[in-house]
Design a protein around this motif. Structure first.
Motif, mmCIF file in Angstrom:
data_model
loop_
_atom_site.group_PDB
_atom_site.id
_atom_site.type_symbol
_atom_site.label_atom_id
_atom_site.label_comp_id
_atom_site.label_asym_id
_atom_site.label_seq_id
_atom_site.Cartn_x
_atom_site.Cartn_y
_atom_site.Cartn_z
ATOM 1 N N PHE A 184 0.823 -1.204 0.000
ATOM 2 C CA PHE A 184 0.000 0.000 0.000
ATOM 3 C C PHE A 184 0.862 1.261 0.000
ATOM 4 C CE2 PHE A 184 -2.068 3.337 2.550
ATOM 5 C CZ PHE A 184 -3.149 3.613 1.733
ATOM 6 N N SER A 185 1.919 1.280 0.810
ATOM 7 C CA SER A 185 2.771 2.470 0.908
ATOM 8 C C SER A 185 3.429 2.800 -0.426
ATOM 9 C CB SER A 185 3.837 2.276 1.991
ATOM 10 O OG SER A 185 4.624 1.130 1.695
ATOM 11 N N VAL A 186 3.808 1.788 -1.190
ATOM 12 C CA VAL A 186 4.415 2.005 -2.504
ATOM 13 C C VAL A 186 3.363 2.504 -3.486
ATOM 14 C CG1 VAL A 186 5.539 0.847 -4.456
ATOM 15 C CG2 VAL A 186 6.250 0.326 -2.106
ATOM 16 N N VAL A 187 2.191 1.904 -3.453
ATOM 17 C CA VAL A 187 1.113 2.300 -4.358
ATOM 18 C C VAL A 187 0.708 3.751 -4.120
ATOM 19 C CG1 VAL A 187 -1.315 1.872 -4.950
ATOM 20 C CG2 VAL A 187 0.274 -0.033 -4.770
ATOM 21 N N THR A 188 0.660 4.195 -2.863
ATOM 22 C CA THR A 188 0.280 5.591 -2.608
ATOM 23 C C THR A 188 1.312 6.558 -3.175
ATOM 24 O OG1 THR A 188 1.247 5.563 -0.385
ATOM 25 C CG2 THR A 188 -1.109 5.101 -0.558
ATOM 26 N N VAL A 189 2.588 6.189 -3.136
ATOM 27 C CA VAL A 189 3.621 7.047 -3.728
ATOM 28 C C VAL A 189 3.429 7.117 -5.241
ATOM 29 C CG1 VAL A 189 6.104 7.279 -4.165
ATOM 30 C CG2 VAL A 189 5.297 6.675 -1.873
ATOM 31 N N LEU A 190 3.199 5.960 -5.881
ATOM 32 C CA LEU A 190 3.038 5.929 -7.333
ATOM 33 C C LEU A 190 1.769 6.664 -7.780
ATOM 34 C CD1 LEU A 190 4.119 2.235 -7.991
ATOM 35 C CD2 LEU A 190 5.494 4.315 -8.235
ATOM 36 N N ILE A 191 0.669 6.425 -7.079
ATOM 37 C CA ILE A 191 -0.574 7.136 -7.421
ATOM 38 C C ILE A 191 -0.403 8.626 -7.170
ATOM 39 C CG2 ILE A 191 -2.991 7.472 -6.749
ATOM 40 C CD1 ILE A 191 -3.176 4.421 -6.381
ATOM 41 N N GLY A 192 0.298 8.978 -6.116
ATOM 42 C CA GLY A 192 0.579 10.388 -5.840
ATOM 43 C C GLY A 192 1.313 11.056 -6.989
ATOM 44 N N ASP A 193 2.279 10.338 -7.575
ATOM 45 C CA ASP A 193 2.994 10.871 -8.745
ATOM 46 C C ASP A 193 2.028 11.113 -9.898
ATOM 47 O OD1 ASP A 193 5.350 10.560 -7.310
ATOM 48 O OD2 ASP A 193 5.950 8.714 -8.349
ATOM 49 N N LEU A 194 1.153 10.142 -10.152
ATOM 50 C CA LEU A 194 0.200 10.262 -11.258
ATOM 51 C C LEU A 194 -0.812 11.375 -11.010
ATOM 52 C CD1 LEU A 194 -0.273 6.444 -11.892
ATOM 53 C CD2 LEU A 194 0.881 8.081 -13.409
ATOM 54 N N LEU A 195 -1.215 11.558 -9.755
ATOM 55 C CA LEU A 195 -2.125 12.659 -9.423
ATOM 56 C C LEU A 195 -1.426 14.002 -9.619
ATOM 57 C CD1 LEU A 195 -3.782 11.170 -6.229
ATOM 58 C CD2 LEU A 195 -4.952 11.691 -8.380
ATOM 59 N N ALA A 196 -0.169 14.091 -9.176
ATOM 60 C CA ALA A 196 0.591 15.332 -9.313
ATOM 61 C C ALA A 196 0.810 15.685 -10.781
ATOM 62 C CB ALA A 196 1.927 15.213 -8.585
ATOM 63 N N GLU A 197 0.915 14.656 -11.639
ATOM 64 C CA GLU A 197 1.089 14.877 -13.079
ATOM 65 C C GLU A 197 -0.259 15.071 -13.786
ATOM 66 O OE1 GLU A 197 3.226 11.468 -14.475
ATOM 67 O OE2 GLU A 197 4.959 11.897 -13.197
ATOM 68 N N ASN A 198 -1.337 15.094 -13.024
ATOM 69 C CA ASN A 198 -2.696 15.284 -13.545
ATOM 70 C C ASN A 198 -3.107 14.166 -14.508
ATOM 71 O OD1 ASN A 198 -5.090 16.737 -13.433
ATOM 72 N ND2 ASN A 198 -4.574 17.936 -15.242
ATOM 73 N N ARG A 199 -2.608 12.961 -14.260
ATOM 74 C CA ARG A 199 -2.952 11.808 -15.088
ATOM 75 C C ARG A 199 -4.081 10.978 -14.469
ATOM 76 N NH1 ARG A 199 0.827 11.149 -19.050
ATOM 77 N NH2 ARG A 199 2.874 12.048 -18.686
ATOM 78 N N MET A 200 -4.390 11.249 -13.197
ATOM 79 C CA MET A 200 -5.441 10.515 -12.497
ATOM 80 C C MET A 200 -6.284 11.478 -11.684
ATOM 81 S SD MET A 200 -3.678 7.030 -11.094
ATOM 82 C CE MET A 200 -5.178 6.084 -11.174
ATOM 83 N N ILE A 201 -7.448 10.992 -11.291
ATOM 84 C CA ILE A 201 -8.347 11.735 -10.409
ATOM 85 C C ILE A 201 -8.572 10.861 -9.181
ATOM 86 C CG2 ILE A 201 -10.678 12.681 -10.138
ATOM 87 C CD1 ILE A 201 -10.754 12.944 -13.216
ATOM 88 N N ALA A 202 -8.570 11.481 -8.008
ATOM 89 C CA ALA A 202 -8.851 10.764 -6.765
ATOM 90 C C ALA A 202 -10.086 11.369 -6.127
ATOM 91 C CB ALA A 202 -7.675 10.860 -5.804
ATOM 92 N N ARG A 203 -10.904 10.489 -5.547
ATOM 93 C CA ARG A 203 -12.111 10.956 -4.866
ATOM 94 C C ARG A 203 -12.278 10.149 -3.595
ATOM 95 N NH1 ARG A 203 -17.341 9.348 -4.452
ATOM 96 N NH2 ARG A 203 -17.178 7.716 -6.002
ATOM 97 N N ALA A 204 -12.506 10.874 -2.513
ATOM 98 C CA ALA A 204 -12.791 10.185 -1.259
ATOM 99 C C ALA A 204 -14.089 9.415 -1.414
ATOM 100 C CB ALA A 204 -12.896 11.189 -0.114
ATOM 101 N N PRO A 205 -14.215 8.296 -0.744
ATOM 102 C CA PRO A 205 -15.465 7.536 -0.857
ATOM 103 C C PRO A 205 -16.631 8.329 -0.290
ATOM 104 C CG PRO A 205 -14.126 6.684 0.911
ATOM 105 C CD PRO A 205 -13.287 7.707 0.196
ATOM 106 N N VAL A 206 -17.806 7.984 -0.721
ATOM 107 C CA VAL A 206 -19.003 8.633 -0.207
ATOM 108 C C VAL A 206 -19.115 8.272 1.277
ATOM 109 C CG1 VAL A 206 -21.505 8.755 -0.380
ATOM 110 C CG2 VAL A 206 -20.119 8.503 -2.443
ATOM 111 N N PRO A 207 -19.199 9.272 2.147
ATOM 112 C CA PRO A 207 -19.266 8.962 3.577
ATOM 113 C C PRO A 207 -20.574 8.250 3.927
ATOM 114 C CG PRO A 207 -19.590 11.307 3.215
ATOM 115 C CD PRO A 207 -19.257 10.698 1.879
ATOM 116 N N ALA A 208 -20.483 7.407 4.911
ATOM 117 C CA ALA A 208 -21.678 6.706 5.380
ATOM 118 C C ALA A 208 -22.647 7.733 5.961
ATOM 119 C CB ALA A 208 -21.290 5.685 6.436
#
Length: 119
Positions: free
Chosen positions: A76-100
């Motif tokens: 998980f820690s490695v994936v968050t770094v990689l996804i963070g790179d993609l988010l910073a490069e504007n290649r991905m979108i992240a959305r918090a889950p819908v709260p209960a």
């Protein structure tokens, strides 16, 4: 490259260090947790690191960060770094889950029940 524990390069801490460039924290503009949903904005570009390419291909439809970690077989820690790179490069979108949904106040429920009983 063989490891004393029997694992090869694919499982080694050195590989994970190389993948993340030695970083242990994400450069993501948002906080990533296990249930944060991520989706690629486009197809991977030629020349991208293979791990970034794999994540972008997986995330053509929204997936949680935990699912990306499981499918890529990366911590998980490695994936968050990689996804963070993609988010910073504007290649991905992240959305918090819908709260209960929060439960209504108990006093409100009792008042509604009492009102209905009076009818």
């Amino acid at each position: 490259m063989s490891h004393p524990g029997g694992g090869g390069w694919e499982e080694s801490p050195e590989r994970l260090y190389v993948i993340t460039g030695g970083r242990s924290t994400s450069s993501a503009p948002v906080e990533l947790d296990l249930v944060t949903l991520v989706v690629a904005k486009s197809q991977p570009k030629p020349g991208m690191p293979p791990e970034h390419t794999a994540i972008m291909e997986l995330c053509q439809a929204p997936l949680s960060v935990a699912e990306v970690s499981a499918y890529t077989n990366l911590p998980f820690s490695v994936v968050t770094v990689l996804i963070g790179d993609l988010l910073a490069e504007n290649r991905m979108i992240a959305r918090a889950p819908v709260p209960a949904a929060k439960l209504p106040d108990r006093a409100l429920i009792e008042a509604v029940i009492h009102g209905l009983q009076k009818l």
